[in-house]
Design an enzyme around this catalytic site. Structure first.
Site, PDB file in Angstrom:
ATOM      1  N   HIS A  96       0.853  -1.185   0.000  1.00  0.00           N
ATOM      2  CA  HIS A  96       0.000   0.000   0.000  1.00  0.00           C
ATOM      3  C   HIS A  96       0.888   1.233   0.000  1.00  0.00           C
ATOM      4  O   HIS A  96       2.114   1.121   0.024  1.00  0.00           O
ATOM      5  CB  HIS A  96      -0.993  -0.018   1.164  1.00  0.00           C
ATOM      6  N   ASP A 152       5.504   4.633   5.303  1.00  0.00           N
ATOM      7  CA  ASP A 152       6.431   3.662   5.905  1.00  0.00           C
ATOM      8  C   ASP A 152       6.592   2.408   5.037  1.00  0.00           C
ATOM      9  O   ASP A 152       7.357   1.501   5.389  1.00  0.00           O
ATOM     10  CB  ASP A 152       6.023   3.296   7.342  1.00  0.00           C
ATOM     11  N   HIS A 153       5.893   2.378   3.872  1.00  0.00           N
ATOM     12  CA  HIS A 153       6.041   1.247   2.948  1.00  0.00           C
ATOM     13  C   HIS A 153       6.577   1.677   1.579  1.00  0.00           C
ATOM     14  O   HIS A 153       6.897   0.813   0.762  1.00  0.00           O
ATOM     15  CB  HIS A 153       4.696   0.521   2.781  1.00  0.00           C
TER      16      HIS A 153
HETATM   17 ZN   LIG Z   1       2.809   0.356   7.974  1.00  0.00          ZN
HETATM   18 ZN   LIG Z   2      -0.293   1.317   6.593  1.00  0.00          ZN
END
Ligand SMILES: [Zn+2]
Ligand SMILES: [Zn+2]
Length: 251
Positions: A60, A64-65
């Site tokens: 997603h 943080d990804h």
């Molecule tokens: Zn996350």
């Molecule tokens: Zn998330």
């Protein structure tokens, strides 16, 4: 199949955990799943050249990804690798192009193919001998959990999610389920998992899963490692592992 956890943390900085990233090596070729902040700096620590990565799956679009994806593409370009395939949920292409738009000099130099996936799709990325399928996770934005079926084994990566019956069923007969466990048991949370909410789901399910490896830990999880394992072991016969940055698993 070798799995290296490059980052097992979240949006809050903490010692020894950068944001999310899992590097999968199938035969000789690496495939990166998620690319949060700090993941790029883990490549030399893991002894892997970032230029080898030309395929990235995004669960997603939370920062943080994805925060190190454009820096990875820039680093590869500076070392002569300019093509990249990025798979992600709906909205990935618009997000990717908006960020790239801020760096005009880079737009001319790189060749990035963004492929948006929808729950239920399956595909084989170019140059890999595996099948990857996805299902919807239960999070605040469109999020995909991935199942990777290789010659040596199969695993599921949950992405960020509340415990979901759909993901547990999607994980039937896998060797390894990499599941997020953001917060310690007893915390009331939405969009994420705690040991208790995952254990409750495992208790009512009869799906066979080899090993569960938990990841995506908020700093709140510190000092709760043992109780987390104990809680899950009450309903799960296989091994329960807590991921650490640079930890490797073999399937
Ligand atoms: Zn996350
Ligand atoms: Zn998330």
């Amino acid at each position: 199949m070798e799995i290296t956890f490059l980052g097992t943390g979240v949006a809050i900085p903490q010692l020894n955990r950068v944001q999310s990233g899992v590097l999968l090596r199938l035969e000789d070729k690496p495939l990166l799943i998620d690319c949060g902040s700090g993941v790029l700096s883990r490549f030399p620590e893991a002894g892997v050249s970032h230029t080898e990565v030309d395929t990235v799956l995004l669960s997603h679009l939370h920062l943080d990804h994805v925060a190190d994806l454009h820096p990875l593409i820039k680093a590869n370009w500076l070392r002569g690798s300019t093509s990249m395939k990025v798979y992600g949920p709906e909205g990935t292409e618009e997000w990717f192009l908006k960020v790239l738009d801020a760096y005009e000099y880079l737009q001319e130099e790189v060749d990035v193919d963004v492929i948006e996936l929808f729950p239920g799709e399956a595909f084989t990325p170019d140059g890999f001998d595996c099948e990857i399928s996805c299902t919807a996770a239960s999070h605040s934005v469109p999020t995909l959990a991935y199942r990777v079926i290789g010659e040596d084994g199969e695993f599921v990566y949950s992405g960020d999610t509340e415990p979901s019956r759909k993901i547990i069923e999607f994980s039937a007969d896998v060797d390894l389920l990499i599941h997020e466990c953001s917060f310690p048991q007893g915390m009331k949370v939405t969009n994420h998992t705690t040991p208790s909410t995952l254990a409750d789901l495992l208790e009512e399910s009869d799906v066979e899963i080899g090993t569960i490896c938990l990841t995506h830990f908020y700093p709140d999880m510190q000092e709760h490692e043992k109780e987390t394992i104990n809680r899950l072991k009450r309903y799960f016969e296989g091994d329960v592992i807590l991921a650490e940055d640079l930890m490797k698993l073999e399937l």
